[in-house]
Design a protein around this motif. Structure first.
Motif, PDB file in Angstrom:
ATOM      1  N   ARG A  40      42.080  32.189   3.315  1.00  0.00           N
ATOM      2  CA  ARG A  40      41.926  31.136   4.325  1.00  0.00           C
ATOM      3  C   ARG A  40      43.186  31.071   5.165  1.00  0.00           C
ATOM      4  O   ARG A  40      44.291  31.048   4.640  1.00  0.00           O
ATOM      5  CB  ARG A  40      41.633  29.771   3.731  1.00  0.00           C
ATOM      6  N   GLN A  50      42.096  16.791   7.102  1.00  0.00           N
ATOM      7  CA  GLN A  50      41.009  17.459   6.381  1.00  0.00           C
ATOM      8  C   GLN A  50      40.519  16.590   5.224  1.00  0.00           C
ATOM      9  O   GLN A  50      41.315  16.135   4.407  1.00  0.00           O
ATOM     10  CB  GLN A  50      41.534  18.798   5.848  1.00  0.00           C
ATOM     11  N   GLN A  67      45.293  29.036   8.286  1.00  0.00           N
ATOM     12  CA  GLN A  67      45.442  27.931   9.230  1.00  0.00           C
ATOM     13  C   GLN A  67      45.729  28.577  10.576  1.00  0.00           C
ATOM     14  O   GLN A  67      46.529  29.505  10.661  1.00  0.00           O
ATOM     15  CB  GLN A  67      46.614  27.025   8.820  1.00  0.00           C
ATOM     16  N   PHE A 123      44.049  16.858   3.249  1.00  0.00           N
ATOM     17  CA  PHE A 123      45.084  17.800   3.689  1.00  0.00           C
ATOM     18  C   PHE A 123      45.450  17.491   5.135  1.00  0.00           C
ATOM     19  O   PHE A 123      44.567  17.326   5.982  1.00  0.00           O
ATOM     20  CB  PHE A 123      44.582  19.245   3.609  1.00  0.00           C
ATOM     21  N   GLU A 139      46.732  19.093   8.300  1.00  0.00           N
ATOM     22  CA  GLU A 139      46.842  20.468   8.782  1.00  0.00           C
ATOM     23  C   GLU A 139      47.224  20.485  10.258  1.00  0.00           C
ATOM     24  O   GLU A 139      46.583  19.804  11.068  1.00  0.00           O
ATOM     25  CB  GLU A 139      45.488  21.190   8.611  1.00  0.00           C
ATOM     26  N   GLN A 156      52.144  22.345   1.060  1.00  0.00           N
ATOM     27  CA  GLN A 156      51.445  23.535   0.587  1.00  0.00           C
ATOM     28  C   GLN A 156      51.780  24.668   1.546  1.00  0.00           C
ATOM     29  O   GLN A 156      51.527  24.560   2.745  1.00  0.00           O
ATOM     30  CB  GLN A 156      49.941  23.269   0.575  1.00  0.00           C
TER      31      GLN A 156
END
Lengths: 450, 628
Positions: free
Chosen positions: B97, B310, B99, B296, B298, B219
């Motif tokens: 995944r 998110q 971003q 999250f 983001e 993260q």
């Protein structure tokens, strides 16, 4: 559907003098060569025997091979003509299954194959479809009949338990936000519990099968412990209902009788070649094979002498097998007796005398109790369809694979096996899309992440 | 054709993730391609989350790439963070995944379209599909243009008659304040398509400087940076972190107290929403026992301070969104930049489509993406390239390009949509793929690239890359196919991995099958070629999963056989007397293209399939007979 697989089926009712086993498909010749000793030449009848992989004979028979397209189905085809007893039919079926490249034909399949390979004219297409339709209707009705009430509830419950376990695992695997954790040991316990529940249901199915088709009871023991005497004694007392089956009295002696209302095929391993050198090992090999096939083993020990090495070896081969210990020659001085709790070598035991008839009633009761714990009355026909029984056994096997994979940390493997189990159960319920159920369950029970 | 302003081979309606892939596929296959988009500033717009990939979605991106698509390359170019997910769970669910920098992604994709000589990218709205003699002949636009084309790929996303909702406020329009398309729905209805109403939603975007990251958990991306495309050579750049925080009892209380102001719960929306990506209000209602939900933060990109929240998709009113956000740890002073909203839109029933995503009734008319009832950028892109390829093949008069359920997630996705249909926005999941141990993200190129050669989308460089990989795999396999003597060093290694020691000699292959023994371990003891990470992964996963995959061989054979038996388009299922009524109805409604598709329709039993098979055979024989 193009037939690149080879199928077989018994084409005559069981219990006649002669039974015909038909094999059709590209591997028909290979199948015949594998199980039959006679010479194979197209369209020529040949005499020989059907044997186990180790060469031991199942039955003497005739066979003929038809080369495509000159056969009923238009494919390569073989026919085996054997003795008509149920015992032979069962062992021949098992033997054909064991070659690995055959599957049992579906009802009407030979006709369907004949049509598909152009052996029938177009007018018969409709008739074939009628046949398939009728079969589907019949099995649908049968399935409905069987799946009504408790059985349906029981299988549905097992199915949904498998589904929920799988949904939990799938949700863990699918989640990519590290929000979902998995209690693998707990899941494994649930899977194992489910597996053992399914196994006992399959066992219940076996029980119904015994009531319907009869149980196979093998008399096993060292030479001269009194096997034949016991057989005769049991038969004498049941003379009225004895129906000797012709054609089976070769290596083994088989007799049909009813014990406390349970149809039983009694198999005596007498008649094996007892040359002094090889007697013990052959006895053990024979016992092992008979024990494998049997629903129940009567293990005979001569009460007048201590157990020999041969006895102990046979005993070893019976571990895990449902067995009743019979201590023979009760009319003579015995050197051992059943333990106080009625067992001998941890098997339920009884002392008998073929001469006086002592213990025979007790033995029959033990046989009945061990074949059908709880008696014939309680034996509800929960599952009798052998397809269902084998689907249940398949599901149980898959569940134990899944548990092993979970233990090894192989989650993909656990998913694979758990999914297999769920599909097996779905096939009994006639559900055609278990994956959709799974997806529903994931959405209903779990909160998906990103 | 004097009637038409211009002439193209193919027109693609919409330039979102489906439209871009469809257009590039068609153009790269040599066809002149018109791409209409209502706002060229929204080409390849990531209207929802600023990320691409995830479990099963990452698989789709790899497959699009393996077919010569653009999404993987663009995502690699514009990523600001990349992670390999699920590494502790097993290769079937390993997924990438990324971003993404949304603005850069849009620019990168738009420029790729602009630079393609075969593509005409134009801002206009398609209002009508023109059909001549039953086939697609062109389109009409809002600006009054009439373009001739032989195939149309409709990738209208969520723009057909869409309406957005934020609390009591609702607006007839597209996402993020963009316009919607108001007339194409009518044209589709006119052509006989039954339109349905689906709904999705998006969370609020907040100002990054109003957040206290010190109270959240950062993260970070993986280093070295993994990449989607098999053609990307390695990425070096600074990555931006995301931040993890949670909702709490206070957040949930505010939501519960204001449920009556949610348009979904108040009954203002009559569309079907997703179950897998529920709004926060849905999560609170359906999972009442949970005391918190993960969120999250983001980045929407590197050139903006906007942050995507998110996990907090919502259509609650503005004031409620403000209040609930401020209950969240690290967001106490949060300032919203764009409020979350729900959006409802028109879509078709995808069982109207053939396996290759073309209409069963109107040759030349193709559909891809959310119009087919799916959701997600990746699902859209996958359908986009698939529909683009098949529309181009149709124009060229070639056989369609169909991927089986045993070959690709794209195959599963399109088969599910066109055969089973969907009652809610469809999301890809690994558990939908019955051959999921075979359909991994690591082997997408091995599964698909050669098969796609005939489309012309596979560049020589991509083909060479695949051949090199295959050679390396073969050399590793050859090296493993030998026995070695069991010595102390080997047994010491086995012991240290909790594996039982060996005596005599042992096949290296057999050792690799053991849990915890890697190729690198064995290379340390024996002479094994250095084949590189990609080939190594194939060899290792195959050793572990080979047994499972083999067990499905029969099933795959059966699938192939049934999928290979075509059902003629003009067949009258009601004329087959022995089919059950339910089967006749289902088969007539869906009109499967093969026995395989027929067998996957719910309500069609194996006996029905057998009857159908016999009927087809007799029909065939009948036709043969007449020809003689």
């Amino acid at each position: 559907m193009i037939n690149n697989d080879t199928v077989f089926a018994l084409s005559t009712p069981v219990g006649g003098a002669i039974a015909i086993m038909r094999i059709s498909g590209p591997d028909a010749r290979r199948a015949l060569e594998t199980v039959f000793t006679g010479r194979i030449e197209p369209r020529r009848i040949s005499y020989g025997s059907v044997t186990d992989p180790d060469g031991s004979k199942i039955d003497s028979c005739c066979a003929v091979f038809f080369e495509a397209p000159a056969s009923y189905t238009g494919e390569d085809m073989a026919e085996i003509y054997c003795h008509g007893s149920r015992a032979v039919a069962v062992r021949l079926t098992e033997r054909l299954m064991s070659v690995g490249f055959l599957r049992p034909a579906e009802a009407g399949e030979f006709t369907k194959r004949a049509y598909l390979s152009g052996k029938m004219d177009l007018a018969q297409a409709e008739a074939v479809m009628d046949l398939i339709y009728a079969r589907a209707e019949r099995s649908r009705k049968a399935a409905l009949g069987q799946l009504e009430g408790r059985l349906s509830a029981v299988i549905s419950d097992l199915y949904s338990r498998a589904k929920i376990a799988l949904a939990e695992l799938a949700n863990y695997l699918e989640d990519d936000t590290d929000e979902v954790s998995l209690d693998a040991p707990a899941l494994k316990n649930r899977i194992e519990e489910l597996g053992s529940g399914i196994r006992s249901l399959a066992a219940n199915g076996m029980r119904s099968r015994i009531l319907r088709d009869g149980a196979r009871v093998a008399i096993i023991g060292s030479p001269n412990v009194g096997k034949s005497s016991l057989l005769n004694a049991l038969l004498l007392r049941e003379r009225a209902i004895v129906t000797p089956v012709p054609g089976t009295t070769r290596d083994t002696l088989e007799e049909d009788l009813a014990i406390d209302g349970i149809p039983v095929v009694l198999v005596d391993t007498a008649g094996i070649c007892e040359t002094p050198d090889t007697v013990e090992s052959m006895g053990v090999a024979r016992s092992r094979r008979e024990a494998e096939d049997a629903d129940l083993v009567l293990w005979l020990a001569d009460g007048t002498r201590e157990l020999s090495d041969g006895d102990r070896e046979i005993l070893g081969s019976l571990s895990g097998k449902r067995t009743v210990a019979v201590i023979t020659k009760a009319d003579l001085d015995s050197v051992f007796f059943p333990d106080d709790n009625g067992t001998f070598c941890s098997f339920p035991a009884v002392r008998t005398s073929a001469v006086t008839g002592e213990g025979l009633t007790a033995l029959k009761k033990l046989v009945a109790d061990n074949l059908l714990p709880g008696g014939t009355d309680g034996a509800e026909d929960l599952i009798t369809n052998s397809r269902h029984i084998s689907a249940l056994e398949g599901a149980a096997d898959s569940l134990s694979d899944a548990a092993d994979a979970l233990t090894a940390g192989n989650f993909d493997g656990a998913f694979f096996s758990l999914h297999e189990a769920m599909e097996s159960l779905a096939s009994i319920l006639g559900k055609d899309d278990p994956t959709e159920d799974l997806v529903d369950s994931i959405f209903a029970d779990f909160c998906m992440g990103k | 054709m004097p009637d038409f302003d211009e002439q193209f081979d193919i027109a693609v309606i919409g330039a979102g993730h489906a439209g871009c892939e469809a257009a590039l596929a068609s153009a790269r296959m040599g066809l002149s391609t018109l791409v209409l988009c209502m706002d060229l500033d929204s080409v390849a717009l990531m209207a929802c989350n600023p990320s691409i990939g995830g479990t099963s979605k990452g698989h789709l991106v790899r497959e699009v790439d393996a077919l010569g698509g653009e999404m993987g390359l663009a995502a690699d170019d514009c990523l600001i963070q990349m992670r390999m997910l699920n590494t502790g769970k097993g290769p079937a669910v390993h997924s990438l995944r990324a971003q993404e920098d949304k603005r850069r992604y849009h620019e990168r994709m738009k420029k790729t379209l602009e630079l393609n000589e075969k593509i005409t990218l134009r801002q206009d709205e398609c209002t009508r599909i023109l059909v001549d003699s039953g086939r697609v002949s062109g389109i009409e636009t809002a600006l009054g243009a009439k373009y001739a084309c032989r195939a149309v790929v409709i990738c209208s996303g969520v723009y057909l008659n869409s309406r957005t909702h934020t609390g009591e406020f609702n607006r007839f329009g597209g996402p993020s304040g963009l316009s919607n398309s108001t007339r194409l729905s009518g044209s589709l209805t006119e052509l006989g398509f039954v339109l349905r109403r689906f709904k999705t939603g998006t969370p609020p975007r907040v100002a990054g400087r109003s957040l206290d990251y010190s109270r959240m958990q950062p993260q970070f991306g993986d280093v070295p940076i993994p990449h989607f495309s098999f053609m990307t050579d390695g990425i070096e750049r600074d990555q931006a972190p995301c931040h993890l925080t949670y909702t709490n009892e206070k957040t949930h209380r505010i939501i519960k107290e204001n449920l009556d102001r949610s348009p979904m719960y108040a009954g203002a929306i009559h569309a079907t929403g997703t179950r897998y990506c529920p709004s926060i209000e849905d999560k609170i209602v359906r999972f009442e026992g949970r005391d918190r939900h993960q969120l999250f933060i983001e980045p929407e990109g590197l050139s903006t301070d906007e942050m995507y929240v998110q996990g907090l998709s919502t259509s609650l009113p503005r004031d409620v969104q403000d209040a609930m956000l401020r209950t969240i740890e690290g967001m106490e002073n949060c300032r919203v930049m764009r409020y979350g909203y729900a959006i409802e839109y028109d879509c078709i029933d995808p069982t109207e489509l053939k396996a290759g995503l073309g209409s069963k009734r109107i040759p030349g008319l193709y559909f891809a993406g959310q119009i087919n009832g799916s959701s997600g950028y990746e699902e859209a892109a996958a359908q986009g390239i698939y529909a683009g390829i098949n529309a181009a093949l149709y124009v060229k008069g070639e056989e369609p390009f169909i991927l089986g359920r045993n070959e690709a997630y794209i195959g599963v996705l399109c088969d599910d949509l066109t055969v089973k249909g969907t009652n809610e926005p469809y999301r890809m999941m690994t558990c939908r793929a019955e051959f999921r141990m075979l359909l991994r993200q690591d082997n997408a190129d091995l599964r698909l690239t050669e098969k796609a050669m005939r489309t012309g989308l596979i560049s020589p460089a991509r083909f060479d890359h695949l051949m090199r990989k295959k050679e390396l795999i073969a050399s590793a396999r050859t090296a493993l196919d030998r026995s070695v003597p069991a010595d102390e060093r080997l047994n010491a290694l086995l012991e240290s991995r909790g594996s039982s020691p060996v005596r005599g000699s042992v096949k290296l292959e057999a050792l690799l099958k053991r849990q915890g023994i890697s190729y690198t371990d064995l290379a340390g003891l024996f002479d094994l070629p250095d084949v590189g990470a990609e080939a190594l992964e194939e060899v290792e996963v195959d050793a572990l999963y080979g047994g499972y995959i083999k067990r499905q061989d029969d099933e795959i054979q059966k699938l192939r056989r049934l999928d290979g038996e075509k059902i003629p388009e003009n067949i009258d299922f009601f004329a087959i007397t022995n089919l059950r009524t339910e089967a006749k109805q289902k088969l007539s409604a869906i009109r499967p293209g093969s026995l395989g598709e027929a067998s996957r329709i719910s309500g069609v039993s194996p006996a029905d399939v057998a009857v159908l098979s016999v009927y087809l055979k007799s029909r065939e024989a009948d036709t043969d007979g007449r020809n003689e």
